[in-house]
Design a protein around this motif. Structure first.
Motif, PDB file in Angstrom:
ATOM      1  N   ASN A 179       0.854  -1.192   0.000  1.00 62.46           N
ATOM      2  CA  ASN A 179       0.000   0.000   0.000  1.00 62.46           C
ATOM      3  C   ASN A 179       0.883   1.232   0.000  1.00 62.46           C
ATOM      4  OD1 ASN A 179      -1.939   1.970   0.469  1.00 62.46           O
ATOM      5  ND2 ASN A 179      -2.182   1.475   2.639  1.00 62.46           N
ATOM      6  N   THR A 180       0.730   2.076  -1.036  1.00 56.12           N
ATOM      7  CA  THR A 180       1.577   3.275  -1.100  1.00 56.12           C
ATOM      8  C   THR A 180       0.750   4.557  -1.210  1.00 56.12           C
ATOM      9  OG1 THR A 180       1.724   3.201  -3.522  1.00 56.12           O
ATOM     10  CG2 THR A 180       3.463   2.076  -2.282  1.00 56.12           C
ATOM     11  N   TYR A 181       1.286   5.588  -0.593  1.00 55.52           N
ATOM     12  CA  TYR A 181       0.799   6.947  -0.822  1.00 55.52           C
ATOM     13  C   TYR A 181       1.936   7.703  -1.498  1.00 55.52           C
ATOM     14  CZ  TYR A 181      -0.703  11.743   0.007  1.00 55.52           C
ATOM     15  OH  TYR A 181      -1.045  13.069  -0.151  1.00 55.52           O
ATOM     16  N   VAL A 182       1.906   7.703  -2.828  1.00 48.90           N
ATOM     17  CA  VAL A 182       2.973   8.310  -3.621  1.00 48.90           C
ATOM     18  C   VAL A 182       2.963   9.832  -3.417  1.00 48.90           C
ATOM     19  CG1 VAL A 182       3.826   8.656  -5.982  1.00 48.90           C
ATOM     20  CG2 VAL A 182       2.816   6.450  -5.325  1.00 48.90           C
ATOM     21  N   PRO A 183       4.131  10.460  -3.279  1.00 46.28           N
ATOM     22  CA  PRO A 183       4.180  11.919  -3.118  1.00 46.28           C
ATOM     23  C   PRO A 183       3.377  12.634  -4.205  1.00 46.28           C
ATOM     24  CG  PRO A 183       6.369  10.991  -2.809  1.00 46.28           C
ATOM     25  CD  PRO A 183       5.484   9.860  -3.237  1.00 46.28           C
ATOM     26  N   GLN A 184       2.700  13.711  -3.817  1.00 46.81           N
ATOM     27  CA  GLN A 184       1.815  14.405  -4.756  1.00 46.81           C
ATOM     28  C   GLN A 184       2.607  15.164  -5.818  1.00 46.81           C
ATOM     29  OE1 GLN A 184       1.041  17.964  -4.889  1.00 46.81           O
ATOM     30  NE2 GLN A 184      -0.722  17.778  -6.264  1.00 46.81           N
ATOM     31  N   GLY A 185       3.711  15.805  -5.418  1.00 52.59           N
ATOM     32  CA  GLY A 185       4.608  16.399  -6.403  1.00 52.59           C
ATOM     33  C   GLY A 185       4.509  17.901  -6.609  1.00 52.59           C
TER      34      GLY A 185
END
Lengths: 262, 262
Positions: free
Chosen positions: B105-111
């Motif tokens: 489960n990942t919460y990828v950086p928004q950027g």
DNA sequence: GTCGACAAGG
DNA sequence: CCTTGTCGAC
């Protein structure tokens, strides 16, 4: 006709408008006085309460204080204020004619600490309130004074009168000035119907389990002049709303009157 | 057995724990991946979800990010992280074995913006994620990767691909690195079952009426390695929770798999 | 404990 | 638009 009145320090009407609507729908008071609405007039949820059949009169300010009167009946605002004594902009007093009864709703200053400026202000405010009554009304006519008085009048109105005597809300100076207003011509309608102690309308959020331990204060009141008080048939406190998820620190106080005409 | 999985960027689990419990009780997924729980581990409502039959694994921090996996089945944590690339303390990745399936489960950086440091970080983070998969798993074995990827992979995954191309979340550099991870061995399970466009999981709060105008993005995903993806039977997005009073800006994405044993 | 204001982040 | 932490008030 039966005339049912209520008072409630709601501690933000925006945070609790749904619970208030539920309570009004269930209890159907003819008039309710609210304190600490904490909302500016432009943001008061008029339409929300209109939808459940209640008209609103309100006086608000940013963040603090704020008073309102709601009724299913037509209401006429009653002009008048405390004059120089009250700090300008403070929304602590509102009055309206409802069913030919003048209703005065106050949020009396809390007073902070007995040695503070705010305590002196509270005493002066209450003193000025007697003059306000004398200027605008007569003790020989029906008049309702309701609201958060921020004073527990008698030892049976706090959970620990020995320890609490001298604290804000149960202080001899407060009792003196509250009696000064009372002597103008008020009767404590709740006390008339509930002579025994231990009935409270306020439990400090910071006292854990204060409600179940009943560590409260009776500081919200329904007072009336003699010609109206003698028509009261009942008065009580509704603590059920204090058991909800996000309760106010106060709860509802109610009274009923048997009015002759209309 | 049928294996039902879900992913949801909850935008504060404390603000929405009740709605999540309602949704779990109704939808009964075997595993749900949550992002932006925004709660420190000491404050995660473990007991609250235990009461409705869900176990919790979580990695949180103060205010930002935070990921969790909930399941009615026993879960075993899977160790491992992105190494030097990920900022220490950032709670963006958590993995667990559920019913013999590894779930990441990942919460990828928004950027933030394409010219920002945070955008470079997002690209580096996703690149490091492929190395993490390569170090810890095999594309020949079942593996689920779910979460908020913060990237809409294809033109049909944003409401206005022409205008949005080059914006964060739909940028060629993001597509390049996301494909780099995909090439390690993932299939887009949702896309397999829903080949047409216009299915979104995220609508920006700041775009008024974004949901009814369907001005959304498909940035939450359920991806699987080939041996698992070929067992998927369905995948869909549940937008009902976005019609509630205080919705998250994201909504739920789900998939079902027909597993052989157990 | 709970509120509103405010500022920061998305 | 929505949430968080911090602050001051009660």
């Amino acid at each position: 006709m039966n005339f049912k009145v209520a008072s409630f320090n709601i501690n933000s009407i925006r945070a609790r408008q749904e619970m208030l609507a539920n309570w009004l729908t269930k209890n159907k008071p003819d008039v309710i006085c609210l304190q600490e609405t904490k909302v500016m007039d432009k943001d008061f949820p008029v339409e929300y309460f209109q939808e459940i059949g209640y008209n609103s009169l309100f006086k608000g300010q940013k963040s603090y204080n704020g008073v309102a009167i709601l009724s299913p009946h037509p209401m006429t605002p009653i002009a008048g204020d405390l004059g120089d004594v009250a700090e300008p902009g403070e929304a602590r007093l509102i009055a309206a004619m409802v069913k030919d009864i003048p209703v005065v709703n106050t949020y009396v200053p809390q007073g902070q600490a007995p040695d503070s400026e705010k305590f002196a202000y509270k005493l002066a405010w209450l003193k000025a309130l007697r003059d306000y009554f004398a200027r605008n009304f007569s003790p020989d006519q029906p008049l309702l004074w309701m609201g958060d008085f921020n004073v527990a009048p008698e030892p049976i109105d706090v959970h620990d009168p020995k320890r609490l005597l001298g604290h804000v809300g149960f202080h001899p100076e407060e009792h003196k000035v509250l009696n000064y207003v009372k002597e103008w011509g008020f009767q404590d309608v709740f006390r008339k119907h509930q002579p025994e102690g231990g009935h409270f309308t306020f439990w400090d959020y910071r006292i854990r389990q204060g409600l179940v331990r009943n560590l409260g204060w009776r500081i919200d009141h329904i007072w009336a002049t003699a010609p109206l008080a003698e028509k009261s048939t009942n008065a009580w406190i509704d603590i059920e709303p204090r058991r909800l998820a996000k309760p106010s620190d106060h709860t509802f106080i109610l009274a009923e009157f048997a009015l002759s005409a209309n």
